[in-house]
Design an enzyme around this catalytic site. Structure first.
Site, PDB file in Angstrom:
ATOM      1  N   LEU A  72      10.979 -20.642  -5.670  1.00  0.00           N
ATOM      2  CA  LEU A  72      10.082 -19.703  -4.987  1.00  0.00           C
ATOM      3  C   LEU A  72       8.757 -19.703  -5.739  1.00  0.00           C
ATOM      4  O   LEU A  72       8.747 -19.717  -6.973  1.00  0.00           O
ATOM      5  CB  LEU A  72      10.691 -18.289  -5.018  1.00  0.00           C
ATOM      6  CG  LEU A  72       9.748 -17.127  -4.684  1.00  0.00           C
ATOM      7  CD1 LEU A  72       9.354 -17.172  -3.205  1.00  0.00           C
ATOM      8  CD2 LEU A  72      10.420 -15.780  -4.983  1.00  0.00           C
TER       9      LEU A  72
ATOM     10  N   HIS B  97       2.855   3.852  -8.894  1.00  0.00           N
ATOM     11  CA  HIS B  97       2.722   2.430  -9.259  1.00  0.00           C
ATOM     12  C   HIS B  97       3.988   1.956  -9.983  1.00  0.00           C
ATOM     13  O   HIS B  97       4.470   0.850  -9.747  1.00  0.00           O
ATOM     14  CB  HIS B  97       1.490   2.213 -10.140  1.00  0.00           C
ATOM     15  CG  HIS B  97       0.198   2.468  -9.424  1.00  0.00           C
ATOM     16  ND1 HIS B  97      -0.094   1.895  -8.204  1.00  0.00           N
ATOM     17  CD2 HIS B  97      -0.876   3.251  -9.732  1.00  0.00           C
ATOM     18  CE1 HIS B  97      -1.292   2.304  -7.797  1.00  0.00           C
ATOM     19  NE2 HIS B  97      -1.778   3.127  -8.695  1.00  0.00           N
TER      20      HIS B  97
ATOM     21  N   ASP C  49       0.823  -1.212   0.000  1.00  0.00           N
ATOM     22  CA  ASP C  49       0.000   0.000   0.000  1.00  0.00           C
ATOM     23  C   ASP C  49       0.856   1.261   0.000  1.00  0.00           C
ATOM     24  O   ASP C  49       1.935   1.280   0.594  1.00  0.00           O
ATOM     25  CB  ASP C  49      -0.908  -0.024   1.242  1.00  0.00           C
ATOM     26  CG  ASP C  49      -2.017   1.011   1.153  1.00  0.00           C
ATOM     27  OD1 ASP C  49      -2.314   1.485   0.028  1.00  0.00           O
ATOM     28  OD2 ASP C  49      -2.591   1.346   2.193  1.00  0.00           O
TER      29      ASP C  49
END
Ligand code: FPP
Length: 224
Positions: A122, A29, A12
């Site tokens: 991963l 962003h 956030d």
């Protein structure tokens, strides 16, 4: 010391960072994507097997169309440019949420998942158009349709996160203390760290500082 197998992150603060530094939410962003890259590297260094990133919620559709388009373009370019390298690094990509995007993006997401499906170093779970309540409702509907018992095990098995261990650690950046409809069932016993920094300003040192703190916690799971 606590083992750390799965980290989930609510990334956030992009919009606020972008407005403050570049007078543009979208610039936040773009910068946020750089943090994603840094944290993926650091996750591998820490030998963590699962990283779940909340990239777009079912509620994020309420944002201006221009911002939504920017975000999905960013994602599309990220996958086009980076999936081959992620694959080479033995990283598996899984999408959580319902894939109701353009046919082009849906295809790209499906191909990226398929290409990396056998990788083992991963697993990155990217939550896109994801909402925990609708995930739970879908699980209950499947259980009901198949006439199976409602149990913890059966709910786990019917969530989109089936076969993924629950997160040990949740990090939320951006100085806000809420879960925003993210993995409500799966986070039942997670250790939660709310971080003041906005996501684009969050870095490897912050991530490692939280991991060190997490490892020191006495995790009781209801026992004493
Ligand atoms: C929340 O910040 C962030 C998002 C809704 C998007 C997250 C996207 C990225 C980190 C970049 C793209 C990622 C990938 C994997 C391609 P916010 O916009 O709600 O920030 P605010 O609270 O300051 O408004």
């Amino acid at each position: 010391m606590n083992p750390l197998n799965h980290v989930a992150i609510i990334m956030d603060g992009n919009g606020r960072w972008g407005m403050k530094h570049k007078n543009s939410r979208n610039a936040g962003h773009k910068e946020g994507l750089k943090t994603v890259e840094k944290i993926i590297k650091e996750t591998i260094k820490n030998k963590i097997k699962f990283l779940t990133l909340f990239a777009f919620s079912t509620e994020n559709w309420k944002r201006p169309k221009k911002e939504i388009n920017y975000l999905f373009n960013l994602l599309e370019n990220f996958l086009l440019n980076r999936i081959q390298d992620l694959h080479k690094q033995n990283i598996k990509l899984k999408i959580l949420g319902s894939k109701k995007f353009s046919p082009k993006l849906n295809k790209l997401l499906n191909n990226s998942e398929k290409k990396t499906s056998k990788n083992t170093k991963l697993q990155i779970n990217l939550a896109l158009n994801y909402g925990s309540k609708s995930e739970l409702i879908d699980a209950f509907k499947k259980i009901n349709k198949n006439k199976i018992t409602i149990s913890e095990k059966n709910i786990d098995k019917n969530l989109q996160t089936k076969n993924i261990p629950v997160p040990d650690l949740l990090i939320r950046t951006g100085n806000t203390k809420r879960l925003s409809n993210f993995l409500l069932w799966q986070l039942a016993y997670a250790e939660i760290f709310f971080e003041k920094k906005l996501w684009p300003a969050f870095n490897e040192n912050d991530f490692n500082r939280i991991i060190i703190e997490y490892k020191k916690i006495k995790r009781n799971f209801g026992k004493i």
